[in-house]
Design a protein around this motif. Structure first.
Motif, PDB file in Angstrom:
ATOM      1  N   ARG A 157       4.731  -7.876  -0.832  1.00 51.93           N
ATOM      2  CA  ARG A 157       5.130  -9.237  -0.469  1.00 51.93           C
ATOM      3  C   ARG A 157       6.329  -9.672  -1.312  1.00 51.93           C
ATOM      4  O   ARG A 157       7.216 -10.358  -0.842  1.00 51.93           O
ATOM      5  N   PHE A 158       6.362  -9.240  -2.589  1.00 52.48           N
ATOM      6  CA  PHE A 158       7.387  -9.722  -3.520  1.00 52.48           C
ATOM      7  C   PHE A 158       8.410  -8.660  -3.925  1.00 52.48           C
ATOM      8  O   PHE A 158       9.494  -8.982  -4.386  1.00 52.48           O
ATOM      9  N   ARG A 342      20.651 -15.779  -7.498  1.00 51.56           N
ATOM     10  CA  ARG A 342      21.203 -16.932  -6.800  1.00 51.56           C
ATOM     11  C   ARG A 342      20.371 -17.335  -5.583  1.00 51.56           C
ATOM     12  O   ARG A 342      20.381 -18.490  -5.158  1.00 51.56           O
ATOM     13  N   TRP A 343      19.676 -16.348  -4.989  1.00 50.20           N
ATOM     14  CA  TRP A 343      19.020 -16.607  -3.703  1.00 50.20           C
ATOM     15  C   TRP A 343      17.510 -16.735  -3.798  1.00 50.20           C
ATOM     16  O   TRP A 343      16.843 -17.025  -2.805  1.00 50.20           O
ATOM     17  N   ILE A 344      16.942 -16.511  -4.988  1.00 53.44           N
ATOM     18  CA  ILE A 344      15.479 -16.416  -5.113  1.00 53.44           C
ATOM     19  C   ILE A 344      14.786 -17.720  -4.704  1.00 53.44           C
ATOM     20  O   ILE A 344      13.779 -17.701  -3.985  1.00 53.44           O
ATOM     21  N   ASN A 345      15.332 -18.852  -5.160  1.00 51.39           N
ATOM     22  CA  ASN A 345      14.674 -20.119  -4.819  1.00 51.39           C
ATOM     23  C   ASN A 345      14.696 -20.407  -3.321  1.00 51.39           C
ATOM     24  O   ASN A 345      13.820 -21.094  -2.805  1.00 51.39           O
ATOM     25  N   ASP A 346      15.716 -19.906  -2.632  1.00 46.62           N
ATOM     26  CA  ASP A 346      15.764 -20.082  -1.170  1.00 46.62           C
ATOM     27  C   ASP A 346      14.725 -19.202  -0.476  1.00 46.62           C
ATOM     28  O   ASP A 346      14.150 -19.579   0.543  1.00 46.62           O
ATOM     29  N   ILE A 347      14.519 -18.001  -1.027  1.00 49.89           N
ATOM     30  CA  ILE A 347      13.663 -17.018  -0.341  1.00 49.89           C
ATOM     31  C   ILE A 347      12.178 -17.244  -0.648  1.00 49.89           C
ATOM     32  O   ILE A 347      11.321 -17.057   0.216  1.00 49.89           O
ATOM     33  N   PRO A 349       9.945 -19.609  -0.881  1.00 48.42           N
ATOM     34  CA  PRO A 349       8.995 -20.319  -0.003  1.00 48.42           C
ATOM     35  C   PRO A 349       8.547 -19.483   1.203  1.00 48.42           C
ATOM     36  O   PRO A 349       7.430 -19.651   1.704  1.00 48.42           O
ATOM     37  N   LEU A 350       9.395 -18.569   1.647  1.00 48.09           N
ATOM     38  CA  LEU A 350       9.006 -17.726   2.777  1.00 48.09           C
ATOM     39  C   LEU A 350       8.007 -16.647   2.359  1.00 48.09           C
ATOM     40  O   LEU A 350       7.309 -16.076   3.186  1.00 48.09           O
ATOM     41  N   LEU A 351       7.956 -16.360   1.070  1.00 46.99           N
ATOM     42  CA  LEU A 351       7.038 -15.319   0.586  1.00 46.99           C
ATOM     43  C   LEU A 351       5.686 -15.899   0.180  1.00 46.99           C
ATOM     44  O   LEU A 351       4.670 -15.216   0.265  1.00 46.99           O
ATOM     45  N   THR A 352       5.705 -17.153  -0.269  1.00 45.11           N
ATOM     46  CA  THR A 352       4.423 -17.757  -0.670  1.00 45.11           C
ATOM     47  C   THR A 352       3.719 -18.367   0.544  1.00 45.11           C
ATOM     48  O   THR A 352       2.567 -18.768   0.459  1.00 45.11           O
ATOM     49  N   ASP A 356       3.651 -14.980   6.064  1.00 42.35           N
ATOM     50  CA  ASP A 356       4.621 -13.923   5.752  1.00 42.35           C
ATOM     51  C   ASP A 356       5.684 -13.792   6.857  1.00 42.35           C
ATOM     52  O   ASP A 356       5.813 -12.745   7.502  1.00 42.35           O
ATOM     53  N   PRO A 357       6.473 -14.869   7.086  1.00 42.20           N
ATOM     54  CA  PRO A 357       7.372 -14.899   8.245  1.00 42.20           C
ATOM     55  C   PRO A 357       8.413 -13.775   8.276  1.00 42.20           C
ATOM     56  O   PRO A 357       8.890 -13.418   9.346  1.00 42.20           O
ATOM     57  N   LEU A 358       8.751 -13.201   7.119  1.00 45.78           N
ATOM     58  CA  LEU A 358       9.737 -12.104   7.144  1.00 45.78           C
ATOM     59  C   LEU A 358       9.055 -10.736   7.229  1.00 45.78           C
ATOM     60  O   LEU A 358       9.728  -9.699   7.242  1.00 45.78           O
TER      61      LEU A 358
END
Ligand code: NAD
Ligand code: ZN
Ligand code: ZN
Length: 394
Positions: A157-158, A342-347, A349-352, A356-358
Motif C-alpha cells: 500500500r505504501f 514534494r508530492w507525498i502530502n498530495d498522494i 490521502p489516496l493511500l490511507t 485503495d483508489p490507485l
C-alpha cells in the motif's frame, strides 16, 4: 547481511556483506521488509554498467522498520514503519527548503559528476550510495527523508511512495493536461501504468502506448484507450486520428533510454557495453547513446502548443533532437528525476483511503524472496512470466 550486488552486465548476485552501521548523526538503519525492482535498475543492469563497480548494492525503492537512529534524527524512532525516498535530500538547503526540488539537494549534489542529488543504489553518477535491495539499509539524511506510514495495510500500500507514485504523480502534474483534455502515456511499465491510474483518477481521457500485450491489457482494464505501437504504421497518425486530427494535449514519456525500435542508439549502447569502463563512461557522457524512438514519437504526436513530460531516464549528451519541430510546434518540455517528498502530502490521502483508489496493493506482479532477486531482474528485463513489478522480500 544478504544483499543484491551488481557484478557485471546482466549479472547480479545475492552476496553476504557487512551489516551497515550508523556513520553520521543524520543516519538511520532500517530493517528492510519490502524492496522493489525499478525500470531504472534495468538501465544499471544493462547499459549503465560502466558507472558501477562489482559489489555495488542496488535498490532504491525500500521500506521497513527503523532499527537505530543517529543523534540528529528526531522524527522517527526504532520500531517505526517507514518508506525511504529514492532521492537523498537534506530538507534544509536552498533547493530543498525553498524550491522543493529535492532531486537537486545541494547538500548531496555530486559535483564531480556534475549531477543532482545522490540517489540510493544508483551508480557513481549519483553518489555510489549502497542501495536497499538488502536485509538492512543505512539511510543518509534520515533527519528528513524517511516517510512514516501507518500500521495495518500490507507493505505494498505504501511501498511505491519511494519512487513509482511520486514519479508518476510528477509526470502527470508536469504534463499539465487541460481539464477535459487528453493525455497520451508512452510506455506502460510501472511508471506509465501508475500515471494512467492517476490521470484517470483526475478525470482525464488517457491513451496508452506500448508493445507488450499484457501491459496493454492491464491499461485497457483501467479504462485507458490503447495503441499497440507494433500494430500501427505511424503512431502519431494513429493518435491524431483519435484526437480530432490535432494530437493529444499532453504526452507523458515513461519509456526511457532503452526504447524499442531505435537501431542507431542500440548500436551505440552495444559498442559502449564492450569498451573498458573509463572509455565507455566518456562515450556515454559525450555521445548520443540513448535509444530515442519513443521520445521522437512523443514529439511527433503532441498537439501544437502541447506539453511533453518526460519521466523516462535519458543519459546521452549528444542526442540528435529535432529542435525545429519542437520550436515550430511550440512544445513545452518538462522532465527530470522525481522530487519525491514534494508530492507525498498530495498522494497520502489516496493511500490511507481503504478503498485503495490507485490499486497499490494489487500493483506488484511478483513478490519473491531476496534470494531470488537475480531471477526477478531477468524476468522483469525480458518481460517474461507477466513480470511487471517485482517486489523483493528480504
Ligand atoms: N524520473 C524519475 O524520477 C524516474 C523514476 C522511476 C523510473 N524512471 C524511469 O521511467 C522509465 C520507465 O520505468 P518503468 O519502471 O516503468 O520501466 P519499464 O522498463 O518496465 O517500462 C518501460 C515500458 O516502455 C515500453 N516501451 C519500450 N519501447 C517503447 C516504444 N518505442 N514505445 C512505447 N513503449 C515502449 C516497454 O515495453 C515497457 O513496458 C525508465 O526509464 C525509468 O528509469 C524515472
Ligand atoms: Zn525506481
Ligand atoms: Zn537539500
Amino acid at each position: 547481511m544478504r544483499a543484491l550486488a551488481w557484478h557485471g552486465k546482466r549479472d547480479v548476485r545475492v552476496d553476504t556483506v557487512p551489516d551497515p552501521t550508523i556513520e553520521q548523526p543524520t543516519d538511520a538503519i532500517i530493517r528492510v521488509t519490502s524492496s522493489a525492482i525499478c525500470g531504472s535498475d534495468l538501465h544499471l543492469y544493462d547499459v549503465l554498467g560502466p558507472f558501477l563497480d562489482a559489489g555495488d548494492i542496488l535498490g532504491h525503492e525500500p521500506m521497513g522498520i527503523v532499527e537505530e537512529v543517529g543523534s540528529e534524527v528526531k522524527h522517527i524512532a526504532p520500531g517505526d514503519r517507514v518508506v525511504i525516498p529514492f532521492n537523498i535530500s537534506c530538507g534544509h538547503c536552498y533547493m530543498c527548503a525553498e524550491q522543493k526540488l529535492f532531486a537537486m539537494c545541494e547538500t548531496t549534489q555530486n559535483h564531480e559528476q556534475g549531477t543532482g542529488a545522490s540517489l540510493l543504489g544508483f551508480s557513481k553518477l549519483y553518489g555510489q550510495v549502497p542501495g536497499g535491495q538488502a536485509e538492512f539499509l543505512r539511510v543518509p539524511q534520515a533527519q528528513f527523508g524517511p516517510i512514516k506510514v501507518p500500521e495495518g495495510p500490507a507493505d505494498e500500500r505504501f511501498l511505491f511512495l519511494s519512487d513509482v507514485l511520486p514519479t508518476a504523480w510528477q509526470g502527470v502534474a508536469y504534463a499539465e493536461t487541460p481539464e477535459g483534455g487528453t493525455l497520451a502515456v508512452f510506455g506502460l511499465g510501472p511508471i506509465g501504468q501508475m500515471a494512467c491510474r492517476i490521470a484517470k483518477h483526475n478525470g482525464l481521457r488517457v491513451i496508452g502506448e506500448d508493445l507488450v500485450p499484457d501491459r496493454l491489457e492491464l491499461a485497457r482494464n483501467l479504462g485507458v484507450e490503447v495503441v499497440d505501437t507494433e500494430q500501427v504504421d505511424d503512431i502519431a497518425d494513429a493518435l491524431r486520428e483519435m484526437t480530432s486530427g490535432r494530437g493529444p494535449d499532453s504526452v507523458l514519456e515513461a519509456v526511457g533510454m532503452e526504447a524499442h525500435g531505435s537501431p542507431v542508439g542500440k548500436a551505440a549502447q552495444t559498442v559502449a557495453g564492450i569498451l573498458p569502463d573509463a572509455v565507455a563512461q566518456k562515450v556515454i557522457e559525450t555521445g548520443g547513446i540513448d535509444r530515442l524512438g519513443a521520445l521522437m514519437d512523443c514529439f511527433e504526436s503532441v498537439r501544437r502548443g502541447g506539453t511533453v513530460s518526460i519521466s523516462g531516464v535519458y543519459g546521452g549528451t549528444a542526442n540528435p533532437i529535432n529542435l525545429f519541430q519542437l520550436f515550430d510546434k511550440g512544445v513545452q518540455l518538462r522532465m527530470g528525476q522525481a522530487h519525491v517528498k514534494r508530492w507525498i502530502n498530495d498522494i497520502m490521502p489516496l493511500l490511507t483511503d481503504d478503498s485503495d483508489p490507485l490499486g497499490t496493493e494489487d500493483f506488484a506482479s511478483h513478490k519473491i524472496p531476496l534470494e531470488e532477486a537475480p531471477h526477478g531482474y531477468e524476468i522483469f528485463q525480458k518481460k517474461e512470466d507477466g513480470a511487471f513489478k517485482v517486489v523483493l522480500k528480504p
